[in-house]
Enzyme design. Sequence first.
Site, PDB file in Angstrom:
ATOM      1  N   CYS A  96       1.038  -1.414  -0.056  1.00  0.00           N
ATOM      2  CA  CYS A  96       0.158   0.544   0.314  1.00  0.00           C
ATOM      3  C   CYS A  96       0.787   1.235  -0.107  1.00  0.00           C
ATOM      4  CB  CYS A  96      -0.325  -0.127   0.859  1.00  0.00           C
ATOM      5  SG  CYS A  96      -2.552   1.318   1.471  1.00  0.00           S
ATOM      6  N   LYS A 135       2.416  -9.768   0.474  1.00  0.00           N
ATOM      7  CA  LYS A 135       1.572  -8.569  -0.933  1.00  0.00           C
ATOM      8  C   LYS A 135       2.357  -8.104  -1.219  1.00  0.00           C
ATOM      9  CE  LYS A 135      -2.853  -7.534  -2.686  1.00  0.00           C
ATOM     10  NZ  LYS A 135      -2.019  -6.636  -3.706  1.00  0.00           N
ATOM     11  N   HIS A 167       1.767  -7.481  -6.751  1.00  0.00           N
ATOM     12  CA  HIS A 167       1.376  -6.578  -7.158  1.00  0.00           C
ATOM     13  C   HIS A 167       2.346  -5.697  -8.453  1.00  0.00           C
ATOM     14  CE1 HIS A 167      -1.827  -2.965  -7.646  1.00  0.00           C
ATOM     15  NE2 HIS A 167      -1.297  -2.472  -8.729  1.00  0.00           N
ATOM     16  N   ASN A 207      -0.925  -9.945  -9.200  1.00  0.00           N
ATOM     17  CA  ASN A 207      -2.353  -9.152  -9.113  1.00  0.00           C
ATOM     18  C   ASN A 207      -1.642  -7.587  -9.951  1.00  0.00           C
ATOM     19  OD1 ASN A 207      -2.831  -6.723  -6.479  1.00  0.00           O
ATOM     20  ND2 ASN A 207      -4.372  -7.290  -7.429  1.00  0.00           N
ATOM     21  N   GLY A 208      -3.109  -7.098 -10.008  1.00  0.00           N
ATOM     22  CA  GLY A 208      -2.667  -5.724 -10.659  1.00  0.00           C
ATOM     23  C   GLY A 208      -3.278  -5.930 -12.380  1.00  0.00           C
TER      24      GLY A 208
END
Length: 339
Positions: A96, A135, A167, A207-208
Amino acid sequence: MTRRLPHRLSVAPMMDWTDRHCRVLHRTLSRRALLYTEMVTTGAVLHGDRARLLGFDPAEHPVALQLGGSEPADLAEAARIGEAEGYDEINLNVGCPSDRVQSGRFGACLMREPELVAECMAAMGRAVKVPVTVKCRIGVDDQDPEESLFTLVDLCATAGVTTFVVHARKAWLKGLSPKENRDVPPLDYPLVWRLKRERPELTIVINGGVASLDEAEEHLRHVDGVMLGRAAYHTPDLLGDVDARIFGEDRRVNPFQAVEAYREYIARQLAAGTHLAAMTRHMLGLFHGVPGARAWRRILTVEGVKAGAGLEVIDRALAAISGLEEQRLARGLEPGQAA
């Protein structure tokens, strides 16, 4: 940390979106997708209202708790609490990019401290029997993604981590807002594919920017799993095909069936004092692309926020969809065919 979960498809942890109500809705659509909580900080877990922050419905399994933090002892204790609450996996947020997260020394800024991340993961792994996972991003700011990603993964793997959700975009901690960072800089899927190719013993989930199950299936030719984010939230009906297309089961769920399955949960929550809008806000995209979807969204949005709103609001919204479909079928049109 050896037990593996069905990572072939999962729904990303998304702040203010993947709360317990959202996860129950997603579970009505797929029995197999792995669901994640919103990120919860270690401080909140250790000192906050655990029933509110960590409570979830048994129907949500398999469900993972995502933690935010950078103190190994705190993360270990928070992981123990999460395991005791019944979560199937504990995940550390190293992705994040928000200013609030950076100020707390967790999230994507930890990409710059891979040794600390590995220390945190080792502490969490010693504390619990459920899997602990990471993650992360492929890098931040001016880092070389090939170096930053592989270094982080290798150090954490040495600490016992076997599953990484990557990600495939660098995080920019200065100069871009988190919203802008959703699209800039470009995604680098081949780097994540290469990570799996060169670390075949690890479970690598990508991811992404994955917008459809077609795209997910393409990624699964290269990696072990795919994590959907905004696509799963804004068009949740696509999750109704996940068990069949991704897991090979003879099961497909349409939006009408999902609403029917969700009703029982909504009724229980209404009886417990939960406002209808807290649950229906996650349903707005269920009928994306279906005639009457605009009326569905309008009724849920306008009527659902009123005091005392109940299941009758959902019934009215469904009637708007069903009525149009009945008219179309009476005219000999196929479902979804333009009038």
